[in-house]
Design a protein around this motif. Structure first.
Motif, PDB file in Angstrom:
ATOM      1  N   SER A   1      -1.300  -3.789  37.116  1.00 39.94           N
ATOM      2  CA  SER A   1       0.078  -3.538  36.678  1.00 39.94           C
ATOM      3  C   SER A   1       0.834  -2.804  37.768  1.00 39.94           C
ATOM      4  CB  SER A   1       0.107  -2.709  35.387  1.00 39.94           C
ATOM      5  OG  SER A   1      -0.291  -1.369  35.632  1.00 39.94           O
ATOM      6  N   THR A   2       2.159  -2.996  37.766  1.00 46.03           N
ATOM      7  CA  THR A   2       3.017  -2.280  38.705  1.00 46.03           C
ATOM      8  C   THR A   2       2.947  -0.785  38.471  1.00 46.03           C
ATOM      9  OG1 THR A   2       4.535  -4.160  38.852  1.00 46.03           O
ATOM     10  CG2 THR A   2       5.412  -2.007  39.460  1.00 46.03           C
ATOM     11  N   GLN A   3       2.908  -0.396  37.195  1.00 47.11           N
ATOM     12  CA  GLN A   3       2.903   1.030  36.856  1.00 47.11           C
ATOM     13  C   GLN A   3       1.673   1.740  37.407  1.00 47.11           C
ATOM     14  OE1 GLN A   3       3.557  -1.454  34.678  1.00 47.11           O
ATOM     15  NE2 GLN A   3       5.775  -1.110  34.539  1.00 47.11           N
ATOM     16  N   ALA A   4       0.525   1.056  37.403  1.00 48.26           N
ATOM     17  CA  ALA A   4      -0.689   1.678  37.924  1.00 48.26           C
ATOM     18  C   ALA A   4      -0.576   1.920  39.428  1.00 48.26           C
ATOM     19  CB  ALA A   4      -1.899   0.791  37.618  1.00 48.26           C
ATOM     20  N   VAL A   5      -0.038   0.942  40.161  1.00 45.13           N
ATOM     21  CA  VAL A   5       0.155   1.110  41.596  1.00 45.13           C
ATOM     22  C   VAL A   5       1.134   2.250  41.871  1.00 45.13           C
ATOM     23  CG1 VAL A   5       1.066   0.030  43.690  1.00 45.13           C
ATOM     24  CG2 VAL A   5      -0.388  -1.297  42.141  1.00 45.13           C
ATOM     25  N   GLU A   6       2.253   2.265  41.164  1.00 45.06           N
ATOM     26  CA  GLU A   6       3.270   3.290  41.397  1.00 45.06           C
ATOM     27  C   GLU A   6       2.751   4.682  41.044  1.00 45.06           C
ATOM     28  OE1 GLU A   6       6.645   1.954  39.177  1.00 45.06           O
ATOM     29  OE2 GLU A   6       7.404   0.737  40.844  1.00 45.06           O
ATOM     30  N   ARG A   7       1.897   4.769  40.028  1.00 42.77           N
ATOM     31  CA  ARG A   7       1.359   6.073  39.646  1.00 42.77           C
ATOM     32  C   ARG A   7       0.488   6.650  40.760  1.00 42.77           C
ATOM     33  NH1 ARG A   7      -0.511   4.555  35.298  1.00 42.77           N
ATOM     34  NH2 ARG A   7      -2.708   4.225  35.854  1.00 42.77           N
ATOM     35  N   ILE A   8      -0.355   5.813  41.377  1.00 36.62           N
ATOM     36  CA  ILE A   8      -1.198   6.289  42.467  1.00 36.62           C
ATOM     37  C   ILE A   8      -0.349   6.648  43.681  1.00 36.62           C
ATOM     38  CG2 ILE A   8      -3.071   5.689  44.025  1.00 36.62           C
ATOM     39  CD1 ILE A   8      -3.890   6.060  41.084  1.00 36.62           C
ATOM     40  N   GLN A   9       0.629   5.797  44.016  1.00 35.81           N
ATOM     41  CA  GLN A   9       1.507   6.100  45.149  1.00 35.81           C
ATOM     42  C   GLN A   9       2.268   7.400  44.912  1.00 35.81           C
ATOM     43  OE1 GLN A   9       3.817   2.469  45.427  1.00 35.81           O
ATOM     44  NE2 GLN A   9       2.485   1.614  47.007  1.00 35.81           N
ATOM     45  N   ALA A  10       2.725   7.629  43.676  1.00 33.75           N
ATOM     46  CA  ALA A  10       3.472   8.850  43.366  1.00 33.75           C
ATOM     47  C   ALA A  10       2.585  10.084  43.500  1.00 33.75           C
ATOM     48  CB  ALA A  10       4.059   8.773  41.959  1.00 33.75           C
ATOM     49  N   GLU A  11       1.338   9.993  43.067  1.00 32.54           N
ATOM     50  CA  GLU A  11       0.432  11.133  43.203  1.00 32.54           C
ATOM     51  C   GLU A  11       0.211  11.474  44.680  1.00 32.54           C
ATOM     52  OE1 GLU A  11      -3.129  10.281  41.093  1.00 32.54           O
ATOM     53  OE2 GLU A  11      -2.196  10.326  39.117  1.00 32.54           O
ATOM     54  N   CYS A  12       0.022  10.448  45.496  1.00 35.18           N
ATOM     55  CA  CYS A  12      -0.150  10.680  46.934  1.00 35.18           C
ATOM     56  C   CYS A  12       1.127  11.246  47.555  1.00 35.18           C
ATOM     57  CB  CYS A  12      -0.544   9.381  47.620  1.00 35.18           C
ATOM     58  SG  CYS A  12      -2.166   8.721  47.128  1.00 35.18           S
ATOM     59  N   HIS A  13       2.274  10.701  47.164  1.00 32.77           N
ATOM     60  CA  HIS A  13       3.572  11.173  47.659  1.00 32.77           C
ATOM     61  C   HIS A  13       3.766  12.650  47.333  1.00 32.77           C
ATOM     62  CE1 HIS A  13       8.234  10.897  47.207  1.00 32.77           C
ATOM     63  NE2 HIS A  13       7.897  11.501  48.325  1.00 32.77           N
ATOM     64  N   HIS A  14       3.481  13.041  46.108  1.00 34.22           N
ATOM     65  CA  HIS A  14       3.662  14.431  45.699  1.00 34.22           C
ATOM     66  C   HIS A  14       2.754  15.351  46.504  1.00 34.22           C
ATOM     67  CE1 HIS A  14       6.107  14.460  41.809  1.00 34.22           C
ATOM     68  NE2 HIS A  14       6.200  13.241  42.278  1.00 34.22           N
ATOM     69  N   LEU A  15       1.508  14.935  46.702  1.00 33.55           N
ATOM     70  CA  LEU A  15       0.579  15.798  47.432  1.00 33.55           C
ATOM     71  C   LEU A  15       1.018  15.969  48.882  1.00 33.55           C
ATOM     72  CD1 LEU A  15      -3.260  15.664  46.968  1.00 33.55           C
ATOM     73  CD2 LEU A  15      -2.248  16.283  49.155  1.00 33.55           C
TER      74      LEU A  15
ATOM     75  N   SER B   1       4.071  15.695  50.057  1.00 29.84           N
ATOM     76  CA  SER B   1       5.300  16.485  50.083  1.00 29.84           C
ATOM     77  C   SER B   1       5.005  17.972  49.897  1.00 29.84           C
ATOM     78  CB  SER B   1       6.252  15.988  48.995  1.00 29.84           C
ATOM     79  OG  SER B   1       7.494  16.641  49.081  1.00 29.84           O
ATOM     80  N   ARG B   2       4.072  18.284  49.021  1.00 27.53           N
ATOM     81  CA  ARG B   2       3.713  19.690  48.835  1.00 27.53           C
ATOM     82  C   ARG B   2       3.054  20.247  50.095  1.00 27.53           C
ATOM     83  NH1 ARG B   2       2.191  17.858  43.589  1.00 27.53           N
ATOM     84  NH2 ARG B   2       0.005  17.750  44.224  1.00 27.53           N
ATOM     85  N   ARG B   3       2.217  19.444  50.737  1.00 25.75           N
ATOM     86  CA  ARG B   3       1.538  19.901  51.956  1.00 25.75           C
ATOM     87  C   ARG B   3       2.553  20.137  53.085  1.00 25.75           C
ATOM     88  NH1 ARG B   3      -3.030  19.249  55.609  1.00 25.75           N
ATOM     89  NH2 ARG B   3      -4.495  18.981  53.893  1.00 25.75           N
ATOM     90  N   LEU B   4       3.545  19.242  53.222  1.00 20.26           N
ATOM     91  CA  LEU B   4       4.491  19.354  54.329  1.00 20.26           C
ATOM     92  C   LEU B   4       5.570  20.393  54.079  1.00 20.26           C
ATOM     93  CD1 LEU B   4       3.111  16.706  55.277  1.00 20.26           C
ATOM     94  CD2 LEU B   4       5.370  15.905  55.946  1.00 20.26           C
ATOM     95  N   PHE B   5       6.141  20.375  52.849  1.00 21.96           N
ATOM     96  CA  PHE B   5       7.365  21.146  52.611  1.00 21.96           C
ATOM     97  C   PHE B   5       7.281  22.084  51.413  1.00 21.96           C
ATOM     98  CE2 PHE B   5       8.631  16.898  54.258  1.00 21.96           C
ATOM     99  CZ  PHE B   5       8.982  17.307  55.533  1.00 21.96           C
ATOM    100  N   GLY B   6       6.141  22.106  50.717  1.00 25.76           N
ATOM    101  CA  GLY B   6       6.001  22.977  49.566  1.00 25.76           C
ATOM    102  C   GLY B   6       6.928  22.607  48.416  1.00 25.76           C
ATOM    103  N   ARG B   7       7.242  21.313  48.259  1.00 19.29           N
ATOM    104  CA  ARG B   7       8.138  20.882  47.197  1.00 19.29           C
ATOM    105  C   ARG B   7       7.589  19.645  46.511  1.00 19.29           C
ATOM    106  NH1 ARG B   7      11.353  16.434  49.425  1.00 19.29           N
ATOM    107  NH2 ARG B   7      12.754  16.569  47.640  1.00 19.29           N
ATOM    108  N   ASN B   8       7.980  19.487  45.247  1.00 17.32           N
ATOM    109  CA  ASN B   8       7.652  18.290  44.495  1.00 17.32           C
ATOM    110  C   ASN B   8       8.826  17.326  44.558  1.00 17.32           C
ATOM    111  OD1 ASN B   8       5.012  18.931  43.503  1.00 17.32           O
ATOM    112  ND2 ASN B   8       5.954  20.345  42.036  1.00 17.32           N
ATOM    113  N   PRO B   9       8.637  16.117  45.065  1.00 24.88           N
ATOM    114  CA  PRO B   9       9.756  15.170  45.138  1.00 24.88           C
ATOM    115  C   PRO B   9      10.186  14.713  43.771  1.00 24.88           C
ATOM    116  CG  PRO B   9       7.685  14.093  45.716  1.00 24.88           C
ATOM    117  CD  PRO B   9       7.378  15.554  45.572  1.00 24.88           C
ATOM    118  N   SER B  10      11.412  14.240  43.683  1.00 23.15           N
ATOM    119  CA  SER B  10      11.963  13.763  42.420  1.00 23.15           C
ATOM    120  C   SER B  10      11.444  12.367  42.113  1.00 23.15           C
ATOM    121  CB  SER B  10      13.500  13.739  42.487  1.00 23.15           C
ATOM    122  OG  SER B  10      14.002  15.035  42.698  1.00 23.15           O
ATOM    123  N   PHE B  11      11.491  12.014  40.825  1.00 20.83           N
ATOM    124  CA  PHE B  11      11.088  10.682  40.385  1.00 20.83           C
ATOM    125  C   PHE B  11      12.119   9.671  40.877  1.00 20.83           C
ATOM    126  CE2 PHE B  11      10.927   7.349  37.030  1.00 20.83           C
ATOM    127  CZ  PHE B  11       9.611   6.965  37.207  1.00 20.83           C
TER     128      PHE B  11
END
Length: 274
Positions: free
Chosen positions: A244-258, A260-270
């Protein structure tokens, strides 16, 4: 050379601790919305639009993105890129990205959907200076067909070249051709229907970050397979197989958030619109 169906160029710079557009130009069936600042980080988000609703036979699009030193920008799409029947000439999109030292680009588009008898060729060339960072995502899903069968498109081809200080650092070539590949069984997509990719290039991409990403997404959710590896330059790659598209996007979003937190200490918006 045939005229482009749509052209978009965006150049951004840092100004007073915010990233702003220095030059914006678009014509034809390609547009960009005004930037949205989701928080006080000064990093804008731009949404790309295709007023035509999809790519048709012979359509040709050119996207150019340039970030000057220390500029930070998120680029996404308003909706999925839909490739319809192309009986004569494949649809084509060419993207050129330039990232200067200290800049950071997040390019996270909606999925690419190939419908019945669709042919599509995508070429992305990214030129980075040392000290720049990039988070780049792609995902592919089979579109609807009158018979209700999956993988009714003819060919979807995605080529990505990333150069670091003029030297080729990453080359990724995905070619899905159902008539010549066993994409719905063992041997290529291993029975999965949706494919997702993520590349992160930056000096912070090391074995420690890879371990953090691995811990964040494992154990793998049901119906999902995930592979991760470091690159020859400071960077890492993530590949996702799902149903499903949602499963792919969920994994990409988890990686994106991690990241972003490592680089800038922030959680990106949805970023998605649903």
């Amino acid at each position: 050379m045939k005229d482009w169906t749509g052209i978009l160029r965006l150049e951004a710079e840092e100004r007073d601790s915010r990233t702003v557009a220095r030059n914006v130009y678009f014509q034809g069936a390609f547009k960009v919305m005004r930037p949205i600042y989701h928080d006080d980080s000064g990093q804008p988000c731009y949404y790309l639009l295709n007023p035509g609703g999809g790519y048709l036979d012979g359509d040709r699009y050119h996207l150019g993105i340039s970030l000057l030193e220390n500029a930070r920008l998120t680029l996404t799409t308003q909706s999925a890129t839909k490739i319809y029947k192309t009986p004569n000439t494949p649809a084509y999109q060419e993207t050129e990205i330039s990232l200067k030292k200290g800049s950071y680009l997040e390019y996270i588009p909606d999925p690419l959907i190939g419908y019945e008898h669709a042919r599509y060729d995508q070429k992305t060339v990214i030129r980075m200076e040392k000290g720049a960072s990039l988070l780049y995502c792609d995902s592919v899903t089979p579109g609807w067909s009158p018979e209700g069968t999956l993988f009714s498109y003819d060919t979807l081809r995605l080529r990505t070249e990333i150069y670091m200080d003029g030297e080729l650092a990453v080359y990724d070539h995905i070619k899905l051709q159902p008539a010549g590949q066993l994409v719905n069984g063992l041997g290529f997509l291993e029975g999965y229907t949706h494919l997702g990719s993520m590349l992160f290039i930056g000096e912070e991409a090391d074995a420690g970050l890879l371990d953090e990403l691995y811990s964040a997404v494992h154990p793998e959710p049901d119906g999902v397979r995930i592979g991760m590896s470091l690159l020859n330059v400071p960077g890492l790659a993530v590949r996702i197989l799902a149903h499903s598209t949602q499963a792919v996007e969920r994994i990409q979003a988890e990686c994106h958030h991690l990241v972003s937190r490592r680089l800038f200490g922030r959680n990106p918006s949805f970023l998605r619109k649903y």
